[in-house]
Motif scaffolding. Sequence first.
Motif, mmCIF file in Angstrom:
data_model
loop_
_atom_site.group_PDB
_atom_site.id
_atom_site.type_symbol
_atom_site.label_atom_id
_atom_site.label_comp_id
_atom_site.label_asym_id
_atom_site.label_seq_id
_atom_site.Cartn_x
_atom_site.Cartn_y
_atom_site.Cartn_z
ATOM 1 N N ALA A 1 0.837 -1.315 0.032
ATOM 2 C CA ALA A 1 0.044 -0.104 0.007
ATOM 3 C C ALA A 1 1.008 1.141 -0.091
ATOM 4 C CB ALA A 1 -0.957 0.134 1.307
ATOM 5 N N ASP A 2 0.352 2.035 -0.555
ATOM 6 C CA ASP A 2 1.248 3.410 -0.948
ATOM 7 C C ASP A 2 0.438 4.636 -0.302
ATOM 8 O OD1 ASP A 2 2.254 5.800 -1.856
ATOM 9 O OD2 ASP A 2 3.252 4.672 -3.667
ATOM 10 N N ALA A 3 0.780 5.093 0.723
ATOM 11 C CA ALA A 3 0.329 6.189 1.389
ATOM 12 C C ALA A 3 0.325 7.569 0.269
ATOM 13 C CB ALA A 3 0.670 6.641 2.758
ATOM 14 N N GLU A 4 1.460 7.792 -0.365
ATOM 15 C CA GLU A 4 1.345 8.870 -0.975
ATOM 16 C C GLU A 4 0.392 8.824 -2.271
ATOM 17 O OE1 GLU A 4 2.817 11.767 -0.983
ATOM 18 O OE2 GLU A 4 3.441 11.248 1.007
ATOM 19 N N GLN A 5 0.129 7.592 -2.648
ATOM 20 C CA GLN A 5 -0.754 7.504 -3.887
ATOM 21 C C GLN A 5 -1.972 7.891 -3.062
ATOM 22 O OE1 GLN A 5 -1.215 6.782 -7.052
ATOM 23 N NE2 GLN A 5 1.097 6.802 -7.453
ATOM 24 N N GLY A 6 -2.401 7.227 -1.910
ATOM 25 C CA GLY A 6 -3.334 7.555 -1.199
ATOM 26 C C GLY A 6 -3.931 8.830 -0.994
ATOM 27 N N LYS A 7 -2.828 9.656 -0.793
ATOM 28 C CA LYS A 7 -3.126 11.079 -0.592
ATOM 29 C C LYS A 7 -3.506 11.662 -1.770
ATOM 30 C CE LYS A 7 -1.303 15.400 1.154
ATOM 31 N NZ LYS A 7 -0.097 15.955 1.943
ATOM 32 N N ALA B 1 -6.036 -1.845 8.765
ATOM 33 C CA ALA B 1 -6.774 -3.022 8.371
ATOM 34 C C ALA B 1 -8.366 -2.748 8.487
ATOM 35 C CB ALA B 1 -6.501 -4.174 9.250
ATOM 36 N N TYR B 2 -8.585 -1.908 9.394
ATOM 37 C CA TYR B 2 -9.927 -1.513 9.697
ATOM 38 C C TYR B 2 -10.626 -0.769 8.549
ATOM 39 C CZ TYR B 2 -14.472 0.281 11.201
ATOM 40 O OH TYR B 2 -15.960 0.854 11.422
ATOM 41 N N LEU B 3 -9.752 0.302 8.177
ATOM 42 C CA LEU B 3 -10.133 1.229 6.887
ATOM 43 C C LEU B 3 -10.537 0.378 5.813
ATOM 44 C CD1 LEU B 3 -7.912 4.256 7.539
ATOM 45 C CD2 LEU B 3 -10.508 4.115 7.761
ATOM 46 N N ILE C 1 -8.082 1.201 -2.453
ATOM 47 C CA ILE C 1 -8.681 0.906 -1.056
ATOM 48 C C ILE C 1 -7.410 0.803 -0.264
ATOM 49 C CG2 ILE C 1 -9.802 -0.784 0.576
ATOM 50 C CD1 ILE C 1 -11.859 -1.053 -1.619
ATOM 51 N N ALA C 2 -6.489 0.082 -0.587
ATOM 52 C CA ALA C 2 -5.027 -0.233 0.187
ATOM 53 C C ALA C 2 -4.370 1.160 0.219
ATOM 54 C CB ALA C 2 -4.272 -1.182 -0.373
ATOM 55 N N ASP C 3 -4.422 1.737 -0.607
ATOM 56 C CA ASP C 3 -3.588 3.106 -0.557
ATOM 57 C C ASP C 3 -4.351 4.355 0.307
ATOM 58 O OD1 ASP C 3 -1.545 1.974 -2.382
ATOM 59 O OD2 ASP C 3 -2.597 3.216 -4.150
#
Lengths: 82, 82
Positions: B1-7, B37-39, B71-73
């Motif tokens: 999962a990639d938080a930057e992509q998520g942002k 994991a909840y998200l 979803i993962a990001d």
Amino acid sequence: ADAEQGKAKSAICATCHGAAGIATVPVYPNLAGQQEAYLVSSLKAYKNKERNGGMAAVMQAQAAGLSDEDIADLAAYYASLK
Amino acid sequence: ADAEQGKAKSAICATCHGAAGIATVPVYPNLAGQQEAYLVSSLKAYKNKERNGGMAAVMQAQAAGLSDEDIADLAAYYASLK
């Protein structure tokens, strides 16, 4: 809604959501500082069996026994945690 | 999962969940620092239309267009916010 009452009623919740509202297991949500109205809405959705999927079955069982007053108190308590 | 992509993918989420993951309206949940994991579990429940009640209809529409990678990001991004 009475956060003190909510604290008294939260013993069983702490098992999964943690004593300070930070979940003990990553698949359960943190509740500390969550929006009070959202907590009420979620608990009612579990109580009404409108929420399924994930760990919802566990929460439906927990919410089934809660009165509207319990729900309001618990929501006030967890929203008050920082 | 990639938080930057998520942002990068979170612009629309911010409308209700706030730019820093603190909800703009009390009936929507804060997402900042929530368990990753909840998200993921919640977003999938909305995507699979397993979650109803409350504002679920709004979220089902939002989640419908998300891939598992989105979803993962997004989960990684919001979990990373303090």
